[in-house]
Design a protein around this motif. Structure first.
Motif, mmCIF file in Angstrom:
data_model
loop_
_atom_site.group_PDB
_atom_site.id
_atom_site.type_symbol
_atom_site.label_atom_id
_atom_site.label_comp_id
_atom_site.label_asym_id
_atom_site.label_seq_id
_atom_site.Cartn_x
_atom_site.Cartn_y
_atom_site.Cartn_z
ATOM 1 N N ALA A 137 0.829 -1.208 0.000
ATOM 2 C CA ALA A 137 0.000 0.000 0.000
ATOM 3 C C ALA A 137 0.863 1.257 0.000
ATOM 4 N N GLN A 138 1.912 1.263 0.803
ATOM 5 C CA GLN A 138 2.789 2.437 0.855
ATOM 6 C C GLN A 138 3.429 2.699 -0.506
ATOM 7 N N ILE A 139 3.885 1.642 -1.146
ATOM 8 C CA ILE A 139 4.547 1.788 -2.445
ATOM 9 C C ILE A 139 3.537 2.234 -3.505
ATOM 10 N N LEU A 140 2.349 1.648 -3.495
ATOM 11 C CA LEU A 140 1.313 2.032 -4.457
ATOM 12 C C LEU A 140 0.880 3.490 -4.260
ATOM 13 N N LEU A 141 0.763 3.916 -3.014
ATOM 14 C CA LEU A 141 0.397 5.308 -2.754
ATOM 15 C C LEU A 141 1.490 6.263 -3.219
ATOM 16 N N LYS A 142 2.743 5.850 -3.057
ATOM 17 C CA LYS A 142 3.864 6.677 -3.539
ATOM 18 C C LYS A 142 3.784 6.832 -5.059
ATOM 19 N N VAL A 143 3.529 5.722 -5.752
ATOM 20 C CA VAL A 143 3.416 5.771 -7.214
ATOM 21 C C VAL A 143 2.239 6.671 -7.615
ATOM 22 N N GLY A 144 1.103 6.543 -6.909
ATOM 23 C CA GLY A 144 -0.047 7.389 -7.199
ATOM 24 C C GLY A 144 0.245 8.859 -6.947
ATOM 25 N N ALA A 145 0.990 9.144 -5.891
ATOM 26 C CA ALA A 145 1.328 10.532 -5.573
ATOM 27 C C ALA A 145 2.284 11.112 -6.595
ATOM 28 N N GLU A 146 3.258 10.325 -7.027
ATOM 29 C CA GLU A 146 4.202 10.812 -8.033
ATOM 30 C C GLU A 146 3.505 11.055 -9.364
ATOM 31 N N GLY A 147 2.528 10.212 -9.685
ATOM 32 C CA GLY A 147 1.806 10.364 -10.939
ATOM 33 C C GLY A 147 0.968 11.620 -10.978
ATOM 34 N N SER A 148 0.560 12.096 -9.823
ATOM 35 C CA SER A 148 -0.272 13.301 -9.788
ATOM 36 C C SER A 148 0.556 14.551 -9.506
ATOM 37 N N ALA A 149 1.863 14.424 -9.368
ATOM 38 C CA ALA A 149 2.715 15.577 -9.057
ATOM 39 C C ALA A 149 2.639 16.641 -10.143
ATOM 40 N N ALA A 150 2.413 16.216 -11.382
ATOM 41 C CA ALA A 150 2.310 17.177 -12.475
ATOM 42 C C ALA A 150 1.007 17.972 -12.393
ATOM 43 N N ASN A 151 0.019 17.385 -11.736
ATOM 44 C CA ASN A 151 -1.276 18.035 -11.585
ATOM 45 C C ASN A 151 -1.226 18.910 -10.334
ATOM 46 N N ASP A 152 -0.762 20.124 -10.476
ATOM 47 C CA ASP A 152 -0.598 21.033 -9.342
ATOM 48 C C ASP A 152 -1.822 21.928 -9.238
ATOM 49 N N SER A 153 -2.949 21.307 -8.944
ATOM 50 C CA SER A 153 -4.193 22.064 -8.855
ATOM 51 C C SER A 153 -4.373 22.616 -7.443
ATOM 52 N N ALA A 154 -5.435 23.363 -7.286
ATOM 53 C CA ALA A 154 -5.744 23.937 -5.974
ATOM 54 C C ALA A 154 -6.068 22.853 -4.950
ATOM 55 N N TRP A 155 -6.463 21.654 -5.418
ATOM 56 C CA TRP A 155 -6.834 20.560 -4.517
ATOM 57 C C TRP A 155 -5.661 19.672 -4.142
ATOM 58 N N SER A 156 -4.509 19.868 -4.765
ATOM 59 C CA SER A 156 -3.393 18.945 -4.537
ATOM 60 C C SER A 156 -2.889 18.975 -3.097
ATOM 61 N N TRP A 157 -3.038 20.122 -2.419
ATOM 62 C CA TRP A 157 -2.556 20.192 -1.040
ATOM 63 C C TRP A 157 -3.393 19.320 -0.107
ATOM 64 N N LEU A 158 -4.612 18.958 -0.516
ATOM 65 C CA LEU A 158 -5.460 18.063 0.264
ATOM 66 C C LEU A 158 -5.222 16.597 -0.084
ATOM 67 N N GLY A 159 -4.452 16.348 -1.131
ATOM 68 C CA GLY A 159 -4.246 14.979 -1.573
ATOM 69 C C GLY A 159 -5.375 14.462 -2.441
ATOM 70 N N LEU A 160 -6.294 15.344 -2.814
ATOM 71 C CA LEU A 160 -7.433 14.910 -3.617
ATOM 72 C C LEU A 160 -7.053 14.630 -5.063
ATOM 73 N N ALA A 161 -6.029 15.284 -5.558
ATOM 74 C CA ALA A 161 -5.600 15.040 -6.933
ATOM 75 C C ALA A 161 -5.120 13.601 -7.093
ATOM 76 N N GLU A 162 -4.553 13.047 -6.020
ATOM 77 C CA GLU A 162 -4.051 11.674 -6.066
ATOM 78 C C GLU A 162 -5.173 10.651 -6.217
ATOM 79 N N LEU A 163 -6.399 11.032 -5.863
ATOM 80 C CA LEU A 163 -7.530 10.106 -5.964
ATOM 81 C C LEU A 163 -7.899 9.805 -7.417
ATOM 82 N N ALA A 164 -7.340 10.543 -8.347
ATOM 83 C CA ALA A 164 -7.592 10.272 -9.765
ATOM 84 C C ALA A 164 -6.718 9.136 -10.278
ATOM 85 N N SER A 165 -5.759 8.681 -9.475
ATOM 86 C CA SER A 165 -4.831 7.635 -9.899
ATOM 87 C C SER A 165 -5.324 6.241 -9.485
ATOM 88 N N GLY A 166 -5.276 5.334 -10.422
ATOM 89 C CA GLY A 166 -5.608 3.942 -10.111
ATOM 90 C C GLY A 166 -4.639 3.337 -9.106
#
Length: 143
Positions: free
Chosen positions: A34-63
């Motif tokens: 889970a930790q490794i998968l969450l890291k991959v999901g977080a890195e994948g959303s790093a390019a998406n620097d939206s207003a919601w990224s500080w909440l971690g919501l952008a990461e929810l778009a990642s499988g």
């Protein structure tokens, strides 16, 4: 101070899969995954620097993030099962295997570096878990 006798723990269902020690091991593996998968999901959303990224919501778009969440949920189920049959102190101590599998998984799948100090720490954790397992085996022999 309470002078109560320890409550006898129930017996697990027959079969290898229902062994509480195997469930702790699976909990550790699933938590590390889970930790490794969450890291991959977080890195994948790093390019998406939206207003919601500080909440971690952008990461929810990642499988990958959702797979990590599912691994955590499965881990939680195994943890609750094992707690029915093992003393909390023992079960919690055995979960330190996460500190072995997360760095090893990060090295294997994310190509992160494990330096000598961290490698030494991992060896110390392994020795501690082995010593704990030996002491538990001696107690269980007496029961």
């Amino acid at each position: 101070m309470h002078d109560q006798l320890p409550v006898a723990l129930p017996k697990p269902a027959p079969g290898l899969f229902w062994n509480p020690y195997l469930q702790i091991f699976l909990t550790v593996l699933l938590t590390a995954a889970a930790q490794i998968l969450l890291k991959v999901g977080a890195e994948g959303s790093a390019a998406n620097d939206s207003a919601w990224s500080w909440l971690g919501l952008a990461e929810l778009a990642s499988g990958w993030t959702w797979l990590g969440i599912l691994a955590f949920v499965a881990s939680f189920g195994g943890w609750l099962y094992a707690l029915r049959f093992l003393p909390l102190g023992l079960a919690f101590a055995l979960t330190n295997g996460v500190h072995i599998f997360v760095p090893l998984g990060s090295w294997l799948f994310l190509h992160e570096h494990i330096g000598p100090l961290r490698g030494g720490g991992i060896l110390i954790i392994i020795v501690g878990i082995v010593l704990l397992a030996q002491s538990v085996a001696k107690v269980e022999e007496k029961v």
